[in-house]
Design a protein around this motif. Structure first.
Motif, PDB file in Angstrom:
ATOM      1  N   ASP A   1       0.804  -1.226   0.000  1.00 49.99           N
ATOM      2  CA  ASP A   1       0.000   0.000   0.000  1.00 49.99           C
ATOM      3  C   ASP A   1       0.833   1.270   0.000  1.00 49.99           C
ATOM      4  OD1 ASP A   1      -2.839  -0.996   0.215  1.00 49.99           O
ATOM      5  OD2 ASP A   1      -1.934  -2.040   1.903  1.00 49.99           O
ATOM      6  N   PHE A   2       1.916   1.286   0.782  1.00 49.71           N
ATOM      7  CA  PHE A   2       2.750   2.484   0.876  1.00 49.71           C
ATOM      8  C   PHE A   2       4.079   2.094   1.487  1.00 49.71           C
ATOM      9  CE2 PHE A   2      -0.844   2.842   4.016  1.00 49.71           C
ATOM     10  CZ  PHE A   2      -0.210   2.204   5.061  1.00 49.71           C
ATOM     11  N   VAL A   3       4.959   3.070   1.611  1.00 46.46           N
ATOM     12  CA  VAL A   3       6.260   2.846   2.241  1.00 46.46           C
ATOM     13  C   VAL A   3       6.461   3.886   3.339  1.00 46.46           C
ATOM     14  CG1 VAL A   3       7.328   1.810   0.210  1.00 46.46           C
ATOM     15  CG2 VAL A   3       7.443   4.297   0.543  1.00 46.46           C
ATOM     16  N   ALA A   4       7.447   3.631   4.185  1.00 48.58           N
ATOM     17  CA  ALA A   4       7.865   4.579   5.216  1.00 48.58           C
ATOM     18  C   ALA A   4       9.361   4.380   5.438  1.00 48.58           C
ATOM     19  CB  ALA A   4       7.081   4.348   6.511  1.00 48.58           C
ATOM     20  N   PRO A   5      10.053   5.348   6.040  1.00 49.19           N
ATOM     21  CA  PRO A   5      11.490   5.178   6.304  1.00 49.19           C
ATOM     22  C   PRO A   5      11.739   3.993   7.239  1.00 49.19           C
ATOM     23  CG  PRO A   5      10.833   7.465   6.587  1.00 49.19           C
ATOM     24  CD  PRO A   5       9.573   6.678   6.457  1.00 49.19           C
ATOM     25  N   GLU A   6      12.870   3.333   7.039  1.00 47.80           N
ATOM     26  CA  GLU A   6      13.187   2.160   7.844  1.00 47.80           C
ATOM     27  C   GLU A   6      14.229   2.452   8.913  1.00 47.80           C
ATOM     28  OE1 GLU A   6      16.485  -0.029   7.174  1.00 47.80           O
ATOM     29  OE2 GLU A   6      17.023   2.059   6.907  1.00 47.80           O
ATOM     30  N   ASP A   7      14.647   3.686   9.078  1.00 44.22           N
ATOM     31  CA  ASP A   7      15.778   3.958   9.961  1.00 44.22           C
ATOM     32  C   ASP A   7      15.463   5.004  11.025  1.00 44.22           C
ATOM     33  OD1 ASP A   7      15.609   5.982   8.100  1.00 44.22           O
ATOM     34  OD2 ASP A   7      17.593   5.667   7.247  1.00 44.22           O
TER      35      ASP A   7
ATOM     36  N   ARG B   1      -3.737   9.402   0.230  1.00 47.18           N
ATOM     37  CA  ARG B   1      -3.186  10.750   0.443  1.00 47.18           C
ATOM     38  C   ARG B   1      -1.718  10.600   0.815  1.00 47.18           C
ATOM     39  NH1 ARG B   1      -7.882  14.106   3.768  1.00 47.18           N
ATOM     40  NH2 ARG B   1      -9.537  13.887   2.220  1.00 47.18           N
ATOM     41  N   LEU B   2      -0.911  10.383  -0.186  1.00 44.77           N
ATOM     42  CA  LEU B   2       0.481  10.009   0.018  1.00 44.77           C
ATOM     43  C   LEU B   2       1.417  11.026  -0.636  1.00 44.77           C
ATOM     44  CD1 LEU B   2       0.031   6.224  -0.814  1.00 44.77           C
ATOM     45  CD2 LEU B   2       0.215   7.224   1.461  1.00 44.77           C
ATOM     46  N   ARG B   3       2.667  10.985  -0.218  1.00 46.33           N
ATOM     47  CA  ARG B   3       3.706  11.815  -0.824  1.00 46.33           C
ATOM     48  C   ARG B   3       4.488  10.968  -1.820  1.00 46.33           C
ATOM     49  NH1 ARG B   3       9.020  12.594   0.234  1.00 46.33           N
ATOM     50  NH2 ARG B   3       8.966  11.403   2.180  1.00 46.33           N
ATOM     51  N   THR B   4       4.742  11.522  -2.991  1.00 44.17           N
ATOM     52  CA  THR B   4       5.458  10.779  -4.032  1.00 44.17           C
ATOM     53  C   THR B   4       6.735  11.511  -4.424  1.00 44.17           C
ATOM     54  OG1 THR B   4       4.200  11.856  -5.804  1.00 44.17           O
ATOM     55  CG2 THR B   4       3.321   9.797  -4.923  1.00 44.17           C
ATOM     56  N   THR B   5       7.666  10.762  -5.006  1.00 43.51           N
ATOM     57  CA  THR B   5       8.911  11.327  -5.512  1.00 43.51           C
ATOM     58  C   THR B   5       9.169  10.764  -6.901  1.00 43.51           C
ATOM     59  OG1 THR B   5      10.333   9.565  -4.647  1.00 43.51           O
ATOM     60  CG2 THR B   5       9.825  11.397  -3.160  1.00 43.51           C
TER      61      THR B   5
ATOM     62  N   VAL C   1       3.119   5.698  -9.985  1.00 45.19           N
ATOM     63  CA  VAL C   1       2.510   5.045  -8.824  1.00 45.19           C
ATOM     64  C   VAL C   1       0.995   5.045  -9.000  1.00 45.19           C
ATOM     65  CG1 VAL C   1       4.361   5.567  -7.206  1.00 45.19           C
ATOM     66  CG2 VAL C   1       2.526   7.243  -7.554  1.00 45.19           C
ATOM     67  N   PRO C   2       0.309   4.058  -8.402  1.00 46.77           N
ATOM     68  CA  PRO C   2       0.873   3.018  -7.529  1.00 46.77           C
ATOM     69  C   PRO C   2       1.620   1.953  -8.329  1.00 46.77           C
ATOM     70  CG  PRO C   2      -1.472   2.664  -7.820  1.00 46.77           C
ATOM     71  CD  PRO C   2      -1.169   3.974  -8.482  1.00 46.77           C
ATOM     72  N   ASN C   3       2.608   1.342  -7.660  1.00 47.29           N
ATOM     73  CA  ASN C   3       3.293   0.191  -8.237  1.00 47.29           C
ATOM     74  C   ASN C   3       3.575  -0.819  -7.130  1.00 47.29           C
ATOM     75  OD1 ASN C   3       5.888   0.884  -6.996  1.00 47.29           O
ATOM     76  ND2 ASN C   3       6.042   2.506  -8.540  1.00 47.29           N
ATOM     77  N   ASP C   4       4.128  -1.951  -7.509  1.00 44.93           N
ATOM     78  CA  ASP C   4       4.263  -3.059  -6.566  1.00 44.93           C
ATOM     79  C   ASP C   4       5.432  -2.916  -5.611  1.00 44.93           C
ATOM     80  OD1 ASP C   4       2.047  -4.436  -7.629  1.00 44.93           O
ATOM     81  OD2 ASP C   4       3.274  -5.218  -9.263  1.00 44.93           O
ATOM     82  N   ALA C   5       6.323  -1.962  -5.851  1.00 48.43           N
ATOM     83  CA  ALA C   5       7.460  -1.755  -4.961  1.00 48.43           C
ATOM     84  C   ALA C   5       7.161  -0.674  -3.924  1.00 48.43           C
ATOM     85  CB  ALA C   5       8.703  -1.387  -5.765  1.00 48.43           C
ATOM     86  N   TRP C   6       6.636   0.449  -4.377  1.00 44.97           N
ATOM     87  CA  TRP C   6       6.408   1.611  -3.531  1.00 44.97           C
ATOM     88  C   TRP C   6       4.960   1.742  -3.074  1.00 44.97           C
ATOM     89  CZ3 TRP C   6      10.454   4.790  -2.103  1.00 44.97           C
ATOM     90  CH2 TRP C   6      11.641   4.680  -2.835  1.00 44.97           C
TER      91      TRP C   6
ATOM     92  N   GLY D   1       1.534   3.324  -3.208  1.00 47.00           N
ATOM     93  CA  GLY D   1       1.149   4.636  -3.722  1.00 47.00           C
ATOM     94  C   GLY D   1       2.095   5.751  -3.357  1.00 47.00           C
ATOM     95  N   GLY D   2       3.111   5.466  -2.521  1.00 45.57           N
ATOM     96  CA  GLY D   2       4.043   6.505  -2.100  1.00 45.57           C
ATOM     97  C   GLY D   2       4.328   6.409  -0.615  1.00 45.57           C
ATOM     98  N   VAL D   3       4.790   7.509  -0.037  1.00 43.08           N
ATOM     99  CA  VAL D   3       5.170   7.563   1.378  1.00 43.08           C
ATOM    100  C   VAL D   3       3.946   7.921   2.216  1.00 43.08           C
ATOM    101  CG1 VAL D   3       6.667   8.639   3.089  1.00 43.08           C
ATOM    102  CG2 VAL D   3       7.491   8.297   0.746  1.00 43.08           C
ATOM    103  N   VAL D   4       3.678   7.114   3.244  1.00 42.79           N
ATOM    104  CA  VAL D   4       2.561   7.413   4.132  1.00 42.79           C
ATOM    105  C   VAL D   4       2.801   8.773   4.777  1.00 42.79           C
ATOM    106  CG1 VAL D   4       3.589   6.229   6.124  1.00 42.79           C
ATOM    107  CG2 VAL D   4       1.111   6.487   5.966  1.00 42.79           C
TER     108      VAL D   4
END
Length: 861
Positions: free
Chosen positions: A634-640, A695-699, A705-710, A712-715
């Motif tokens: 569905d979305f991504v977020a930072p991992e660190d 309601r996501l942020r994209t780069t 997007v949407p795609n299977d890696a990212w 729809g973008g950053v939550v």
């Protein structure tokens, strides 16, 4: 941190006694095995578990797959009905030899159409008499791997939590009033990052009168008598910040200087003088902070210094509201904050993961710590054990405790159809339908070689599975493909010159080289066929790396086959792996593959490692789509995110670490969800999920997007609340400066904030208790009676954009003799009492205001 997570991945609960395993063949079940027709309502996985348990009993050990779920005379099963489980179903199960699992409250462990029960092997054939029963499956002993850990971190900026706070979208503490169920490992309850700052506010005593805080000398005024006692001496407990690398020899530590670092380190009152902060083993549940008094600084002017007049805030209650764990028989029990939470214990090796996760979600304090989680005021329910027999009771308990959402810190890829049809996924969908949002980590299969995809034609195909010696003890692998494809598809597993056919029928058993082999074939409720194979060493281990060659034998039209593998050692890392045609797609796991469960992938932010750049998708982040193509990440977020580090590991207690994996991105996403729920408590689960997903942020790095890696973008917290718009730039903060003068002869306190800049509103807190006593306007004059004995008053100034700044203002006392000599009071005050519109306020105080002269030279005496 990767090594720690990998170790957690492969816990198989080998502590169970051998006498708990199935001790002799059960005639009724043996008859099922020899029957030509396998019963419709029984999962053929039961055959694998039954044989594995018998073999383990002969070896006088507990099998990794059967685990502690097989015992005499009960087997932990998961039963799924065609409708929600009713009271009559519970009675019917018990009348047929099953014992329904109960929550600590006595309620049955059921969620929607799914319920857990311990059934005798003999009773399984009798369950066919229940017309609404759809499927009976075993729960496995394996623990599905949990997805995977510096002085500055911007991850909260990345998910727009910082913008949310700058806009003050919620007036209360971030996350307050929202409860999260985390299905995870155990947690370090004593880490200060996971304690609330609700233990009271205290002045510090400047023992040497130098106007600066001196550890080991200055004290906290715990009893309020203004005198520094030995038991009130303040010492520093350092909180080093560790940047973890996969190569631990490269680990980097920050904040190692012995000086006190405000907002990072902890202060404690060394009551017994042993120069150690003693933990709650010496105290009880009612003890604030679970040990000797522990403090953070209310750094009012945000200068990272403990200044005169600033207070110490004692850490008090746990952010963990309750823990559900399970005894050796998988029976649930609960440990509750304020009652018996401190009695919860777990092996030290099992606390790292949830400590990291909960720190990222709810760690720290909005005003008092430099690092903090996305929703530091949220309540957490922790369901600890995280193996299949505990999943459904955990979710049922969370519902019973009125949790608003579930964080699934696991993602199973092996022996699962991965089409959203599993019993657990059905339970999650049902909970979502009643308003309980479900969100999980995507998993970390990227780059592991554990997924292979190919199209098998009538010519067949041979592919290899590399098995390093270190990973050779036990293997689980499976092949998923659509049942709708015309023709047949079976497999032949080869070990050197020996071979064994699998997948022709419902279940089977055999020997291949040094391995005992069990297999099953099952079709999911959505038409995905899973052929699962379990190979366990029955003889001496190989002395060198080996390759299993597998022949896929096909008759009919070409069919796409997904192959997955798991070994008992490598977890998410590189271990047993397919030799060719590996793929990062279709790697996100269950229950994230459910229809309603949201899934978070991971990307690098502050600490990109392994030659990656900021903003890149993490190379390990599992990707979609689902094997049936009907869902994806569905979305991504930072991992660190910088977070808490569990204390039992090397290093000292109370440390910080940099998180890693989708285990760290998922709690950031959950934190965003918590903020949205706090802002709009009446959101339905569907509307809640939609706001987060759409309601996501994209780069530009993400591509279309949407795609299977990212996904729809950053939550994004701000956009979830306000719509798909860029958050405004941070407003310019005003500067707070003020004067406070007490005139003893008139019992007047004059407050002047005219020296502030960029301000349009003013507030004064005369006793620094959190309540603003005097809201100042440009033309108001107020009188206030008070018994406050304050040497400092707190000033807050606000500008038209809503940004604010604060400072502590020392109170200068003017004795009567000085007043008389000066001629007028105005000359010793701010000199602007008669100026139209001036921010000068005369406060008539009660006679209890101290009548002795006090100067700034001894501000905290």
């Amino acid at each position: 941190m990767w090594a720690v997570f990998a170790a957690f991945c492969c816990v198989v609960h080998a502590h169970a006694a051998a006498t708990e395993a199935l001790s002799s063949p059960v005639p009724e079940f043996e008859a099922l095995l020899s029957s030509k027709t396998w019963p419709r309502h029984l999962s053929p996985q039961l055959a694998v578990v039954y044989r594995a348990a018998l073999a383990a009993s002969a070896r006088r050990e507990v099998d990794a797959v059967a685990g502690v779920t097989v015992r005499q005379p009960y087997l932990r099963t998961r039963l799924r009905f065609t409708r929600d489980v009713a009271h009559d179903d519970v009675a019917a199960l018990e009348s047929r030899g099953c014992r329904v699992v109960q929550l600590p409250s006595g309620a049955p462990a059921r969620v929607g159409p799914v319920i857990d029960a311990d059934c005798t092997w003999r009773s399984l054939s009798r369950l066919v008499e229940l017309p609404a029963l759809l499927r009976v499956s075993p729960t496995l002993g394996l623990t599905p791997p949990s997805p995977l850990a510096p002085p500055v971190t911007t991850t909260l900026d990345e998910v727009e939590v910082t913008a949310w706070r700058q806009a003050q979208l919620t007036a209360d503490a971030p996350g307050q009033g929202v409860t999260v169920l985390d299905v995870d490992t155990a947690v370090d309850l004593f880490h200060p990052y996971l304690l609330r700052a609700d233990g009271g506010r205290f002045a510090w005593l400047d023992v040497n009168g130098d106007g600066a805080f001196t550890p080991e000398l200055d004290a906290v005024d715990l009893n309020g008598d203004g005198t520094a006692e030995l038991a009130e001496t303040l010492r520093v407990h350092k909180a080093p910040v560790r940047l973890t690398h996969r190569d631990t020899s490269m680990n980097t530590y920050f904040n190692t200087d012995p000086a006190f670092e405000v907002g990072v380190d902890w202060l404690y009152a060394d009551a017994n003088g042993n120069r150690l902060r003693d933990l709650a083993k010496d105290f009880d549940e009612a003890r604030a902070g679970y040990g000797e008094s522990l403090f953070v600084v209310d750094d009012v002017n945000a200068n990272h210094v403990l200044d005169p007049g600033e207070k110490l805030v004692r850490l008090g209650t746990s952010k963990v509201k309750a823990v559900l764990d399970f005894d050796s028989n998988k029976m649930p029990r609960v440990w509750t904050r304020g009652e018996n939470l401190l009695h919860f214990t777990a092996p030290a090796s099992e606390t790292a993961h949830a400590t990291m996760v909960l720190g990222t979600l709810a760690g720290g304090h909005e005003r008092f710590t430099r690092y903090r989680g996305a929703a530091p005021a949220a309540d957490v329910l922790l369901a600890y054990r995280s193996d299949e027999p505990t999943f459904l009771p955990s979710l049922a308990w969370g519902e019973e405790q009125h949790a608003h959402l579930t964080l699934w810190e696991m993602a199973q890829w092996y022996w699962a159809p991965l089409d959203g049809s599993s019993d657990l996924e059905a339970a999650c969908d049902s909970a979502h339908g009643r308003g309980m949002l479900q969100l999980g980590a995507a998993g970390n299969l990227g780059g592991s070689g554990k997924h292979r995809v190919s199209t098998v034609t009538s010519a067949g195909e041979t592919f290899g599975l590399s098995v390093p010696v270190a990973n050779s003890r036990g293997l689980l692998f499976n092949f998923n493909f659509p049942a709708a494809a015309l023709g047949t598809l079976t497999f032949k597993v080869n070990w050197g010159a020996e071979s064994m056919a699998v997948g022709d029928g419902a279940q089977g058993v055999g020997v291949l080289g040094p391995y005992a082999v069990n297999w099953y074939r099952e079709t999911s409720l959505r038409g995905t066929v899973t052929v699962g194979v379990y190979m366990l060493l029955a003889q001496a281990a190989p002395t060198q790396d080996a390759v299993l060659n597998i022949d896929a034998l096909r008759s009919g039209a070409p069919v796409t086959v997904h192959s997955y593998v798991y070994d008992f050692v490598s977890g998410w890392g590189r271990g047993a792996a397919w030799q060719d045609k590996t793929s990062e797609s279709q790697t996100y796991g269950s229950p994230g593959t459910g229809d309603k469960t949201l899934v978070a992938g991971a990307y690098y932010s502050d600490f990109p490692q392994y030659q990656h750049l900021r903003g890149e998708l993490a190379e390990y982040s599992s990707q979609g789509p689902r094997v049936d193509g009907a869902d994806t990440v569905d979305f991504v977020a930072p991992e660190d995110q910088l977070t808490a580090r569990a204390s039992p590991f090397e290093g000292q207690w109370g440390e910080f670490d940099v998180g890693g994996g989708t285990s760290n991105s998922a709690p950031l996403a959950v934190g965003v969800a918590v903020l949205l729920k706090q802002l709009e408590p009446t959101l339905s689960a569907d509307a809640w999920a939609s706001r987060l997903k759409n309601r996501l942020r994209t780069t530009a790095q993400m591509g279309a997007v949407p795609n299977d890696a990212w996904g729809g973008g950053v939550v994004s917290a701000y956009r979830a609340a306000k719509g798909p718009i860029e958050p405004p730039l941070p407003p310019m903060r005003p500067v707070a400066r003020g004067l406070a003068t007490f005139f003893e002869e008139k019992n007047e306190l004059r407050l002047d904030a005219l020296a502030s800049s960029g301000a349009s509103g003013y507030q004064w807190d005369l006793d620094d208790d959190g309540d603003w006593d005097v809201p100042l306007t440009s033309d108001a004059l107020r009188a206030l009676s008070t018994t406050a004995h304050a040497l400092y008053v707190r000033l807050r100034v606000t500008n038209t954009a809503g940004a604010f700044a604060e400072t502590m203002v020392p109170v200068d006392t003017v004795a009567p003799a000085l007043t008389a000599a000066s001629g007028t009071a105005a000359k010793t005050g701010c000199g602007c009492a008669s100026t139209p519109g001036a921010l000068l306020f005369v406060l008539s105080l009660a006679l209890l205001w101290p009548r002795t002269r006090t100067t700034r030279a001894t501000p905290n005496r």
